[in-house]
Design an enzyme around this catalytic site. Sequence first.
Site, PDB file in Angstrom:
ATOM      1  N   ILE A 169       0.962  -1.089  -0.021  1.00 13.41           N
ATOM      2  CA  ILE A 169      -0.037   0.020  -0.049  1.00 13.41           C
ATOM      3  C   ILE A 169       0.869   1.292   0.057  1.00 13.41           C
ATOM      4  O   ILE A 169       1.964   1.333   0.502  1.00 13.41           O
ATOM      5  CB  ILE A 169      -0.922   0.011   1.031  1.00 13.41           C
ATOM      6  CG1 ILE A 169      -0.397  -0.053   2.531  1.00 13.41           C
ATOM      7  CG2 ILE A 169      -1.868  -1.345   0.992  1.00 13.41           C
ATOM      8  CD1 ILE A 169      -1.268   0.435   3.533  1.00 13.41           C
ATOM      9  N   CYS A 170       0.139   2.093  -0.701  1.00 13.29           N
ATOM     10  CA  CYS A 170       1.090   3.701  -0.908  1.00 13.29           C
ATOM     11  C   CYS A 170       1.086   4.402   0.659  1.00 13.29           C
ATOM     12  O   CYS A 170      -0.227   4.608   0.937  1.00 13.29           O
ATOM     13  CB  CYS A 170       0.594   4.359  -1.825  1.00 13.29           C
ATOM     14  SG  CYS A 170       1.344   5.846  -1.918  1.00 13.29           S
TER      15      CYS A 170
END
Length: 182
Positions: free
Chosen positions: A118-119
């Site tokens: 995930i960013c």
Amino acid sequence: MEGWDKGTKSTVGEIPLLATRAGPRDGEAWRQRLKEEYRALIAYTSVNKAKDNDWFRIAAANPEGTRWEGTCWYVHNLRRYEFPLQFDIPVAYPQVAPEIELPTLDGKTHKMYRGGKICLTVHFKPLWAKNCPRFGIAHALCLGLAPWLAAEVPILVDSGMVKHKDDEAAPAEASGSAAPSS
């Protein structure tokens, strides 16, 4: 931590801060850090359960505590969406935050890197750097993964990229019952 709602600030305030600056290569110091990580995770889990906000299960996947696996979930429109969760502790930990992975969502959103990571670069990583070594795994879940799930899961569900497990089973059952008889 300006910009966070009162509930998030309150929850983060109840997660113990860590003191030991040690990573996986630091022998006995790492074992001490791992004890602190477990204490923080237990406290965070207890806070969540007390607030009826239980949303993950996680455990070290190896004795060294360098690989973690579990499940996280998000409730949207009164339906629970579950995702496998995993991450490795980086060699430069705690200076570098773990990269949290949700492999089943890989390629379904732009706010994710290859492999289902995930960013967290824009919002979470500066906060992690500012609070090193006091932040740990529990903080990464609370301030990284939880807001990411809250922002992304509704969009993924509403766009049809993520389907509820009951909806995925229904077409298979329907096609099985509609089979022609001889």
